[in-house]
Design an enzyme around this catalytic site. Structure first.
Site, PDB file in Angstrom:
ATOM      1  N   CYS A 134      10.409  13.061  33.760  1.00 18.06           N
ATOM      2  CA  CYS A 134       9.463  13.276  34.010  1.00 18.06           C
ATOM      3  C   CYS A 134       8.425  12.457  34.379  1.00 18.06           C
ATOM      4  CB  CYS A 134       9.076  14.162  32.739  1.00 18.06           C
ATOM      5  SG  CYS A 134       9.117  13.313  30.947  1.00 18.06           S
ATOM      6  N   HIS A 177       1.292  14.634  32.884  1.00 14.11           N
ATOM      7  CA  HIS A 177       1.917  13.103  32.256  1.00 14.11           C
ATOM      8  C   HIS A 177       0.949  12.404  33.499  1.00 14.11           C
ATOM      9  CE1 HIS A 177       4.767  14.158  29.594  1.00 14.11           C
ATOM     10  NE2 HIS A 177       5.575  14.116  29.976  1.00 14.11           N
ATOM     11  N   GLU A 229      11.277   5.970  26.842  1.00 12.45           N
ATOM     12  CA  GLU A 229      11.527   5.374  27.528  1.00 12.45           C
ATOM     13  C   GLU A 229      11.019   4.989  28.771  1.00 12.45           C
ATOM     14  OE1 GLU A 229      10.417   9.330  28.000  1.00 12.45           O
ATOM     15  OE2 GLU A 229       8.706   9.836  29.538  1.00 12.45           O
ATOM     16  N   SER A 239       4.439  18.506  25.491  1.00 13.09           N
ATOM     17  CA  SER A 239       5.863  19.346  26.002  1.00 13.09           C
ATOM     18  C   SER A 239       6.850  18.754  26.372  1.00 13.09           C
ATOM     19  CB  SER A 239       4.846  20.247  27.539  1.00 13.09           C
ATOM     20  OG  SER A 239       4.463  19.544  28.424  1.00 13.09           O
ATOM     21  N   GLY A 249      14.989  26.635  25.502  1.00 14.53           N
ATOM     22  CA  GLY A 249      13.891  25.312  25.639  1.00 14.53           C
ATOM     23  C   GLY A 249      12.774  25.363  26.116  1.00 14.53           C
TER      24      GLY A 249
END
Ligand code: NAP
Length: 344
Positions: A150, A242, A202, A179, A12
């Site tokens: 992340c 990000h 999130e 991504s 992945g």
């Protein structure tokens, strides 16, 4: 000493980054690659559809991908780096720990469990010793260690720097790269010329994980930080990196200059993957930007900027490469911490 490593979910978006980082790593040697049943039995080259800017490493290209089960993992593996979907990790990771493997995982399952260390080495390395509590409670020879989501990693170190002034309340709005959703994550017809103001689960991850990470470990349990953290998450059509807008209120007054100095002087570590400087602070008001700043220090540095005073503290912007610092690099750093702390 060479530590034998396996990668779970190696085909992945994050798994390929793990391969990229671990193949040339001085301390680890990749000896196993796993994925779903659809990939098992194929060569890594055939199964992975390599999409990273550096060539597929020769040392792994012809390795055979196996299924992700304890029986399929070779006995000589010391550590497993996991980039499995959380629904799969929830079942498989504890079974592997019970079978004696140490697992350093990206997947979101068990991140906020009481006996699972959630670590970003530069910020809370001491939490790694929660492994002792975990082994006592679960009777495992192996261990499960997690890195955070992340978008949490991006904001964590700047918040930890500001905690010197007594962090009380945090608001975060994210602009997250595609991504972050994996290769099959967001359809191009949905994201090109668009922004999506929702990423399932999130906000809650940022709100909970950051408080655990900033908490104190007393040798038995983590006392979570009592700051109030609220987040709003957006997907935008960048590939990697990000960007986050943050408002941080502190108990003590703090000027933008003091906040910048606290971030710039925040210590890094001497682990092989640590950046020399953890947080770079720009004076230019229009930085950091994903395309310009995501690869600083091999994608392992956090960049910040746009500092200004607010009624309760400071506002700033910060950025990190989501599949490097925010995922694969974070897991590898945790692997390096496991070596340093004597668990590998
Ligand atoms: N992307 C990011 O920036 C990021 C950041 C932080 C954390 N994470 C987390 O990291 C994990 C991986 O994310 P990703 O973006 O790399 O996802 P991805 O691109 O969809 O890759 C998923 C991997 O898991 C394997 N897999 C899927 N179903 C499986 C099953 N039933 N059994 C065994 N293996 C299975 C896939 O193998 P096949 O190729 O055979 O399907 C693939 O290797 C997720 O938990 C994600 O939330 C991602």
């Amino acid at each position: 000493m060479t530590v034998h490593a396996g990668i779970l979910g190696a085909t992945g978006a994050v798994g390929q980054r793990l391969v990229q980082l671990l193949a040339p790593h001085p301390d680890f040697e990749i000896v196993a690659l796993t994925a779903s049943g659809a990939s098992a039995g194929n060569s890594y080259r055939g199964a992975a559809k390599w999409r990273i800017e550096t060539p597929i490493p020769d040392s792994v290209a012809e390795m055979t991908v196996t299924e992700t089960t304890p029986a399929a993992i070779p006995d000589d593996v010391d550590v497993l780096f996991s980039s499995l979907p959380s629904s799969v990790g929830r079942e498989v990771e504890p079974a592997l720990c019970e079978a004696g493997y140490v697992v350093s995982s990206n997947a979101s399952n068990d991140r906020t469990a009481d006996d699972v260390p959630l670590t970003v080495p530069e910020v809370n390395a001491a939490h790694i010793d929660l492994i002792e509590v975990q082994r006592d409670e679960r009777g495992w020879d192996g261990a499960l260690v997690k890195n955070p989501n992340c978008s949490t990693i991006t904001v964590l170190a700047p918040l930890s720097a500001l905690d010197a002034f007594g962090l009380e309340r945090v608001n975060v709005a994210t602009l997250q790269a595609v991504s972050g959703a994996g290769y099959a994550g967001v359809a191009s017809m949905e994201i090109i010329d668009n922004a999506i103001p929702h990423i399932a689960g999130e906000e809650e991850k940022i709100e909970r994980e950051s408080r655990k990470l900033l908490g104190e470990f007393d040798g038995a349990e983590i006392d979570w930080h009592d700051a109030r953290v609220e987040a709003s998450c957006n997907r935008i059509p960048t590939l990697d990196g990000h960007l986050e807008n943050v408002w941080a209120d502190t108990a003590e007054s703090v000027t933008p200059e003091e906040a910048a100095e606290a971030m710039r002087s925040y210590p890094s570590m001497e682990l092989p993957s640590s950046p020399e400087q953890l947080i770079y602070v720009f004076d230019e008001p229009d930085r950091p930007q994903p395309r310009l700043d995501r690869t600083r220090e091999n994608g392992m540095a956090i960049t910040a900027g746009g500092l200004r005073e607010t009624a309760g503290g400071v506002q700033f912007n910060c950025l990190a490469h989501n599949t490097l610092r925010g995922a694969a690099g974070a897991s590898v750093l945790n692997g390096e911490l496991l070596i340093e702390a004597g668990y590998l």
